[in-house]
Design a protein around this motif. Sequence first.
Motif, PDB file in Angstrom:
ATOM      1  N   VAL A 171       0.850  -1.194   0.000  1.00  0.00           N
ATOM      2  CA  VAL A 171       0.000   0.000   0.000  1.00  0.00           C
ATOM      3  C   VAL A 171       0.884   1.242   0.000  1.00  0.00           C
ATOM      4  CG1 VAL A 171      -0.203   0.036   2.513  1.00  0.00           C
ATOM      5  CG2 VAL A 171      -1.983   1.060   1.132  1.00  0.00           C
ATOM      6  N   LYS A 172       0.399   2.295  -0.625  1.00  0.00           N
ATOM      7  CA  LYS A 172       1.133   3.558  -0.618  1.00  0.00           C
ATOM      8  C   LYS A 172       1.193   4.090   0.810  1.00  0.00           C
ATOM      9  CE  LYS A 172       0.200   5.004  -5.307  1.00  0.00           C
ATOM     10  NZ  LYS A 172      -0.189   6.122  -6.176  1.00  0.00           N
ATOM     11  N   ASN A 173       2.313   4.710   1.127  1.00  0.00           N
ATOM     12  CA  ASN A 173       2.537   5.195   2.490  1.00  0.00           C
ATOM     13  C   ASN A 173       1.470   6.178   2.952  1.00  0.00           C
ATOM     14  OD1 ASN A 173       4.829   3.638   2.525  1.00  0.00           O
ATOM     15  ND2 ASN A 173       6.188   5.317   1.999  1.00  0.00           N
ATOM     16  N   THR A 174       1.104   7.104   2.094  1.00  0.00           N
ATOM     17  CA  THR A 174       0.097   8.099   2.462  1.00  0.00           C
ATOM     18  C   THR A 174      -1.242   7.436   2.748  1.00  0.00           C
ATOM     19  OG1 THR A 174       1.204   9.649   0.994  1.00  0.00           O
ATOM     20  CG2 THR A 174      -0.986  10.250   1.746  1.00  0.00           C
ATOM     21  N   LEU A 175      -1.624   6.483   1.915  1.00  0.00           N
ATOM     22  CA  LEU A 175      -2.895   5.777   2.129  1.00  0.00           C
ATOM     23  C   LEU A 175      -2.844   4.960   3.415  1.00  0.00           C
ATOM     24  CD1 LEU A 175      -3.718   4.588  -1.508  1.00  0.00           C
ATOM     25  CD2 LEU A 175      -4.471   6.666  -0.335  1.00  0.00           C
TER      26      LEU A 175
END
Length: 175
Positions: free
Chosen positions: A53-57
């Motif tokens: 998963v993307k870090n921001t998400l």
Amino acid sequence: MNRTEKKQVIDQLNERVNQASIALVTDFRGLKVEEMETLRTRLRQEGVHYQVVKNTLARLALEETPHAVIKDEFKDCCALALGYDDPVVAAKVLSKFAKENKKFSLRFASYAGKTLTAEDIEELSKLPGREELLAKMLGTMNAVPGNFVGLFGNLLRNMLYALNGIKEQKEQDQA
């Protein structure tokens, strides 16, 4: 990825994180697709969810969850492993995979509202799992009545030997 897709990913991940007893973050850089599939298969067999998963998400999904303590630690390439029933199982599978693949590493985890380091995860993986602990407990519980029965059996047997000895002695005296 548009806003609605991102929102959907965040909501799904948030729901899973809320149900998870442990959340482990790994670094998968350098792994081949086959190795990644092997890891996912092993984790799936143990009931552990694994998601890149993307870090921001991930940060947004972890807000207001029991694992919010690790939300600010996400950097570089991360994947999130979520264990539901037994936290030791997820740690064991990931630790074993990290030993087999030098490119794969454990970064940190969240368990019971506390942040765990990679060393802590390694120590957690050495503990017996829930099933093993239950088996030991049942074995101990079963041993107590078994020993109790054995003890009384020995007392009765000794009493029978004594009565038999008295009987034989009286028979010899009468003869």
